[in-house]
Scaffold this motif. Sequence first.
Motif, PDB file in Angstrom:
ATOM      1  N   VAL A 282     -15.891  19.114  -5.186  1.00 34.89           N
ATOM      2  CA  VAL A 282     -15.245  18.154  -6.085  1.00 34.89           C
ATOM      3  C   VAL A 282     -13.971  17.600  -5.457  1.00 34.89           C
ATOM      4  O   VAL A 282     -13.739  16.380  -5.444  1.00 34.89           O
ATOM      5  CB  VAL A 282     -14.941  18.821  -7.444  1.00 34.89           C
ATOM      6  N   SER A 283     -13.128  18.480  -4.920  1.00 36.05           N
ATOM      7  CA  SER A 283     -11.845  18.047  -4.364  1.00 36.05           C
ATOM      8  C   SER A 283     -12.034  17.148  -3.145  1.00 36.05           C
ATOM      9  O   SER A 283     -11.377  16.103  -3.028  1.00 36.05           O
ATOM     10  CB  SER A 283     -11.004  19.263  -3.985  1.00 36.05           C
ATOM     11  N   VAL A 284     -12.921  17.530  -2.236  1.00 34.77           N
ATOM     12  CA  VAL A 284     -13.130  16.746  -1.019  1.00 34.77           C
ATOM     13  C   VAL A 284     -13.709  15.382  -1.353  1.00 34.77           C
ATOM     14  O   VAL A 284     -13.332  14.363  -0.744  1.00 34.77           O
ATOM     15  CB  VAL A 284     -14.046  17.509  -0.043  1.00 34.77           C
ATOM     16  N   THR A 285     -14.596  15.312  -2.337  1.00 40.46           N
ATOM     17  CA  THR A 285     -15.181  14.019  -2.723  1.00 40.46           C
ATOM     18  C   THR A 285     -14.112  13.070  -3.224  1.00 40.46           C
ATOM     19  O   THR A 285     -14.033  11.907  -2.786  1.00 40.46           O
ATOM     20  CB  THR A 285     -16.245  14.227  -3.812  1.00 40.46           C
ATOM     21  N   TYR A 286     -13.286  13.535  -4.159  1.00 41.28           N
ATOM     22  CA  TYR A 286     -12.202  12.689  -4.669  1.00 41.28           C
ATOM     23  C   TYR A 286     -11.235  12.304  -3.556  1.00 41.28           C
ATOM     24  O   TYR A 286     -10.778  11.154  -3.482  1.00 41.28           O
ATOM     25  CB  TYR A 286     -11.441  13.415  -5.780  1.00 41.28           C
ATOM     26  N   ALA A 287     -10.899  13.253  -2.704  1.00 39.92           N
ATOM     27  CA  ALA A 287      -9.924  12.998  -1.642  1.00 39.92           C
ATOM     28  C   ALA A 287     -10.435  11.943  -0.667  1.00 39.92           C
ATOM     29  O   ALA A 287      -9.685  11.040  -0.271  1.00 39.92           O
ATOM     30  CB  ALA A 287      -9.597  14.290  -0.905  1.00 39.92           C
ATOM     31  N   LEU A 288     -11.693  12.036  -0.266  1.00 40.69           N
ATOM     32  CA  LEU A 288     -12.242  11.062   0.671  1.00 40.69           C
ATOM     33  C   LEU A 288     -12.239   9.651   0.080  1.00 40.69           C
ATOM     34  O   LEU A 288     -11.946   8.676   0.783  1.00 40.69           O
ATOM     35  CB  LEU A 288     -13.663  11.462   1.067  1.00 40.69           C
ATOM     36  N   ILE A 289     -12.545   9.555  -1.198  1.00 41.77           N
ATOM     37  CA  ILE A 289     -12.511   8.243  -1.857  1.00 41.77           C
ATOM     38  C   ILE A 289     -11.099   7.676  -1.855  1.00 41.77           C
ATOM     39  O   ILE A 289     -10.874   6.499  -1.544  1.00 41.77           O
ATOM     40  CB  ILE A 289     -13.058   8.358  -3.295  1.00 41.77           C
ATOM     41  N   LEU A 290     -10.119   8.506  -2.181  1.00 39.52           N
ATOM     42  CA  LEU A 290      -8.733   8.049  -2.251  1.00 39.52           C
ATOM     43  C   LEU A 290      -8.192   7.692  -0.865  1.00 39.52           C
ATOM     44  O   LEU A 290      -7.482   6.692  -0.707  1.00 39.52           O
ATOM     45  CB  LEU A 290      -7.865   9.125  -2.903  1.00 39.52           C
ATOM     46  N   PHE A 291      -8.522   8.494   0.139  1.00 39.76           N
ATOM     47  CA  PHE A 291      -8.088   8.172   1.500  1.00 39.76           C
ATOM     48  C   PHE A 291      -8.720   6.864   1.970  1.00 39.76           C
ATOM     49  O   PHE A 291      -8.061   6.042   2.627  1.00 39.76           O
ATOM     50  CB  PHE A 291      -8.458   9.305   2.459  1.00 39.76           C
ATOM     51  N   ALA A 292      -9.988   6.658   1.639  1.00 46.18           N
ATOM     52  CA  ALA A 292     -10.663   5.416   2.027  1.00 46.18           C
ATOM     53  C   ALA A 292     -10.010   4.212   1.355  1.00 46.18           C
ATOM     54  O   ALA A 292      -9.825   3.154   1.976  1.00 46.18           O
ATOM     55  CB  ALA A 292     -12.146   5.488   1.671  1.00 46.18           C
ATOM     56  N   LEU A 293      -9.653   4.353   0.085  1.00 47.56           N
ATOM     57  CA  LEU A 293      -8.973   3.260  -0.625  1.00 47.56           C
ATOM     58  C   LEU A 293      -7.623   2.961   0.024  1.00 47.56           C
ATOM     59  O   LEU A 293      -7.220   1.790   0.119  1.00 47.56           O
ATOM     60  CB  LEU A 293      -8.779   3.635  -2.097  1.00 47.56           C
ATOM     61  N   ALA A 294      -6.921   4.000   0.460  1.00 46.69           N
ATOM     62  CA  ALA A 294      -5.620   3.802   1.097  1.00 46.69           C
ATOM     63  C   ALA A 294      -5.764   3.019   2.398  1.00 46.69           C
ATOM     64  O   ALA A 294      -5.034   2.049   2.644  1.00 46.69           O
ATOM     65  CB  ALA A 294      -4.952   5.152   1.349  1.00 46.69           C
ATOM     66  N   PHE A 295      -6.707   3.412   3.237  1.00 43.57           N
ATOM     67  CA  PHE A 295      -6.906   2.726   4.523  1.00 43.57           C
ATOM     68  C   PHE A 295      -7.390   1.299   4.296  1.00 43.57           C
ATOM     69  O   PHE A 295      -6.927   0.367   4.971  1.00 43.57           O
ATOM     70  CB  PHE A 295      -7.907   3.493   5.386  1.00 43.57           C
ATOM     71  N   ARG A 296      -8.304   1.116   3.362  1.00 43.03           N
ATOM     72  CA  ARG A 296      -8.847  -0.224   3.112  1.00 43.03           C
ATOM     73  C   ARG A 296      -7.774  -1.155   2.561  1.00 43.03           C
ATOM     74  O   ARG A 296      -7.632  -2.299   3.004  1.00 43.03           O
ATOM     75  CB  ARG A 296     -10.013  -0.135   2.138  1.00 43.03           C
ATOM     76  N   GLY A 297      -6.997  -0.667   1.577  1.00 44.08           N
ATOM     77  CA  GLY A 297      -5.966  -1.513   0.991  1.00 44.08           C
ATOM     78  C   GLY A 297      -4.853  -1.849   1.959  1.00 44.08           C
ATOM     79  O   GLY A 297      -4.370  -2.981   2.005  1.00 44.08           O
ATOM     80  N   PHE A 298      -4.440  -0.860   2.770  1.00 42.33           N
ATOM     81  CA  PHE A 298      -3.334  -1.098   3.695  1.00 42.33           C
ATOM     82  C   PHE A 298      -3.735  -2.045   4.817  1.00 42.33           C
ATOM     83  O   PHE A 298      -2.899  -2.793   5.322  1.00 42.33           O
ATOM     84  CB  PHE A 298      -2.864   0.236   4.274  1.00 42.33           C
ATOM     85  N   SER A 299      -5.000  -2.004   5.219  1.00 38.33           N
ATOM     86  CA  SER A 299      -5.446  -2.891   6.300  1.00 38.33           C
ATOM     87  C   SER A 299      -5.401  -4.358   5.892  1.00 38.33           C
ATOM     88  O   SER A 299      -5.333  -5.238   6.743  1.00 38.33           O
ATOM     89  CB  SER A 299      -6.873  -2.524   6.724  1.00 38.33           C
ATOM     90  N   ARG A 300      -5.426  -4.622   4.579  1.00 37.48           N
ATOM     91  CA  ARG A 300      -5.402  -5.997   4.081  1.00 37.48           C
ATOM     92  C   ARG A 300      -4.052  -6.371   3.453  1.00 37.48           C
ATOM     93  O   ARG A 300      -3.893  -7.491   2.965  1.00 37.48           O
ATOM     94  CB  ARG A 300      -6.490  -6.180   3.031  1.00 37.48           C
ATOM     95  N   LYS A 301      -3.130  -5.424   3.442  1.00 38.35           N
ATOM     96  CA  LYS A 301      -1.865  -5.661   2.760  1.00 38.35           C
ATOM     97  C   LYS A 301      -0.945  -6.550   3.572  1.00 38.35           C
ATOM     98  O   LYS A 301      -0.877  -6.453   4.805  1.00 38.35           O
ATOM     99  CB  LYS A 301      -1.176  -4.308   2.486  1.00 38.35           C
ATOM    100  N   ASP A 302      -0.220  -7.435   2.874  1.00 41.02           N
ATOM    101  CA  ASP A 302       0.780  -8.274   3.511  1.00 41.02           C
ATOM    102  C   ASP A 302       2.081  -7.493   3.620  1.00 41.02           C
ATOM    103  O   ASP A 302       2.721  -7.214   2.615  1.00 41.02           O
ATOM    104  CB  ASP A 302       0.978  -9.560   2.693  1.00 41.02           C
ATOM    105  N   ILE A 303       2.435  -7.114   4.820  1.00 41.75           N
ATOM    106  CA  ILE A 303       3.629  -6.286   5.044  1.00 41.75           C
ATOM    107  C   ILE A 303       4.858  -7.174   5.110  1.00 41.75           C
ATOM    108  O   ILE A 303       5.002  -7.999   6.015  1.00 41.75           O
ATOM    109  CB  ILE A 303       3.513  -5.464   6.331  1.00 41.75           C
ATOM    110  N   VAL A 304       5.739  -7.020   4.152  1.00 41.52           N
ATOM    111  CA  VAL A 304       6.955  -7.840   4.103  1.00 41.52           C
ATOM    112  C   VAL A 304       8.219  -6.982   4.158  1.00 41.52           C
ATOM    113  O   VAL A 304       9.318  -7.524   4.031  1.00 41.52           O
ATOM    114  CB  VAL A 304       6.969  -8.715   2.835  1.00 41.52           C
ATOM    115  N   SER A 305       8.092  -5.678   4.299  1.00 38.71           N
ATOM    116  CA  SER A 305       9.280  -4.819   4.308  1.00 38.71           C
ATOM    117  C   SER A 305       9.172  -3.794   5.413  1.00 38.71           C
ATOM    118  O   SER A 305       8.147  -3.689   6.085  1.00 38.71           O
ATOM    119  CB  SER A 305       9.428  -4.108   2.961  1.00 38.71           C
TER     120      SER A 305
END
Length: 305
Positions: A282-305
Amino acid sequence: MSAPVQPPEARVETEHPEAPGYRAGRTLPLRVEAMRQLRRRRTLLMGGILAALPFILIIAFAIGGTPDGEDGGGGGGGRGGGRINLMDVATESAANFAATSLFVSAGFLLVVPVALFCGDTVASEASWSSLRYLLAAPVPRVRLLWSKLVVALGFSLAAMVLLPVVALAAGTAAYGWGPLKLPTGGALSAGDTVPRLAIVVAFIFVSQLVTAGLAFWLSTKTDAPLGAVGGAVGLTIVGNVLDAVTALGSWRDFLPAHWQFAWADALQPQLEWGGMIKGTAVSVTYALILFALAFRGFSRKDIVS
């Protein structure tokens, strides 16, 4: 008409592959990132708190006397069933004292360093306005996140190892070395004690990967480190509250909090893996999803700071 000027980040990301001698894998080495995090005040403070906890417990036991069954606390079993009462045998040996230290801290105290180390990764760089300069170095975004995540998880594991190690040393001086007496009766030999405690620490670390994933994902979404840390701790508390709602029935099996004390199965005469395997899945499944969301979102994020 002159061509539009690209922002520094865009120019770096398109030009750096042609730079002579450039190797993306050599940017922001883990050693450099680890030293940066180790020198931070919050890392030293958290280490000091965890190292001081066993001595605080020893003083508390010295003042309050030997724990007994009526005053001892209980912890939920790995499958939401029976209760364990490690407080009854906390002062029997150093091993018992170390197990009790993990018991009293696993529910909340050990959540804090995980949320702190993982939630303060990217958000702190953004709050200092240094994130865009790291990317302009140039450090690829995936490399940046990977380095920070590995170091954050490493420090989280170190925090969980530090507590029982100090507890074993302090407990040996205060109560002596001996077998781990079980609250359900019987005992584990001194030779089996350290491996069983290692299993406990490993499972606690795995069970906290959900908190790490939440904190890391939130860290890529906000410029406020406290927001990422507090959000991860808050959502973890919500999970614990939901697990206490017995009306949810079997739905609680999908909550990471439902399995957070499954490590109690490692402190039995016959080691049982069932609850820990389910909790790990259960823990690894949730963690992998959250880590994937972090990498996916940051790769498309507009860095202004």
